[in-house]
Design a protein around this motif. Sequence first.
Motif, PDB file in Angstrom:
ATOM      1  N   PHE A 141       0.829  -1.202   0.000  1.00  0.00           N
ATOM      2  CA  PHE A 141       0.000   0.000   0.000  1.00  0.00           C
ATOM      3  C   PHE A 141       0.868   1.258   0.000  1.00  0.00           C
ATOM      4  O   PHE A 141       0.658   2.184  -0.794  1.00  0.00           O
ATOM      5  N   LEU A 142       1.875   1.286   0.859  1.00  0.00           N
ATOM      6  CA  LEU A 142       2.746   2.456   0.944  1.00  0.00           C
ATOM      7  C   LEU A 142       3.587   2.631  -0.318  1.00  0.00           C
ATOM      8  O   LEU A 142       3.841   3.756  -0.755  1.00  0.00           O
ATOM      9  N   LEU A 143       4.005   1.528  -0.902  1.00  0.00           N
ATOM     10  CA  LEU A 143       4.753   1.616  -2.155  1.00  0.00           C
ATOM     11  C   LEU A 143       3.869   2.163  -3.278  1.00  0.00           C
ATOM     12  O   LEU A 143       4.315   2.987  -4.079  1.00  0.00           O
ATOM     13  N   ARG A 144       2.634   1.688  -3.340  1.00  0.00           N
ATOM     14  CA  ARG A 144       1.715   2.199  -4.369  1.00  0.00           C
ATOM     15  C   ARG A 144       1.492   3.694  -4.218  1.00  0.00           C
ATOM     16  O   ARG A 144       1.352   4.415  -5.200  1.00  0.00           O
ATOM     17  N   GLU A 145       1.459   4.158  -2.972  1.00  0.00           N
ATOM     18  CA  GLU A 145       1.255   5.578  -2.713  1.00  0.00           C
ATOM     19  C   GLU A 145       2.555   6.379  -2.758  1.00  0.00           C
ATOM     20  O   GLU A 145       2.558   7.578  -2.481  1.00  0.00           O
ATOM     21  N   GLN A 146       3.671   5.683  -3.084  1.00  0.00           N
ATOM     22  CA  GLN A 146       4.990   6.306  -3.184  1.00  0.00           C
ATOM     23  C   GLN A 146       5.431   6.954  -1.881  1.00  0.00           C
ATOM     24  O   GLN A 146       6.139   7.967  -1.871  1.00  0.00           O
ATOM     25  N   GLN A 147       5.024   6.331  -0.786  1.00  0.00           N
ATOM     26  CA  GLN A 147       5.444   6.793   0.543  1.00  0.00           C
ATOM     27  C   GLN A 147       6.670   5.981   0.960  1.00  0.00           C
ATOM     28  O   GLN A 147       6.624   5.120   1.835  1.00  0.00           O
ATOM     29  N   TRP A 148       7.789   6.281   0.284  1.00  0.00           N
ATOM     30  CA  TRP A 148       8.969   5.448   0.424  1.00  0.00           C
ATOM     31  C   TRP A 148       9.499   5.419   1.855  1.00  0.00           C
ATOM     32  O   TRP A 148       9.844   4.341   2.364  1.00  0.00           O
TER      33      TRP A 148
END
Length: 251
Positions: free
Chosen positions: A39-46
């Motif tokens: 989920f965080l990767l999809r939202e680019q919340q690296w």
Amino acid sequence: MIGLLLAFQLWQPVDWRALLPLYEARATNEAGVRDLSLFLLREQQWALAEPWLRRLGDAEMLADCLAAMGRNAEAEAEYAKAPSTRALARRTELTGDLQYLEQAVRRERKPGYLNDLALLLKGSARAEALLREALAAQEKTLGPLHPEVGTTLNNLGSELFAQGKLAEAEAVQRRSLRVLETALGPRHVRTGLGASNLADVLAAVGKPAGAYYEQAWRIFNAQLGPRHPWTVEAAAAASAARTPQSNGLKK
């Protein structure tokens, strides 16, 4: 009216911050941590994804995250731990060392890897052989009119052009443009690249190239804007092709 309003509200994008607590609440086991990480990767919340990926222990996903943050040395070290063929190919992207992509090709002869290695070996007989292998595999699995076939044909035509095999390059680039126009339409950027590369070959052999440079310019101008380098280059080439005794510009 109320029904329409409700439907409108349902289709409004949800801020990822509103969903984050739900994913975090479920991150009590490996499956939940993986879901949260994805989920965080999809939202680019690296930065938020990194600690969860370290907890998950997936070296390749962590490497992707680190690479996205520009931490290439750390990413390369994580890719070195990952067993996948893709991880080998990504190591070449990060380090420029061909040995990793060579290993990927030896392990798994995917058309994408063959294309990538061929582009890095541009101007050599080996590059041509790799592209022909990729083309044969794509034609068999995807069919002769698939856009990826058109793209590989484009790469092969460029390779033949670089080697000075102009007659064959022209035939391949003409076929590439036909496939790209059929598969992607006359206004797609890849179609513009096909037209531009065909024009380069025609200009090199002294044949009229202006119409194809014009086609490339119209596509790039519409899709990328007048200031994009490809648009500017195509415009200059089209203008030069209109000049008497001019064969246009070559890339």
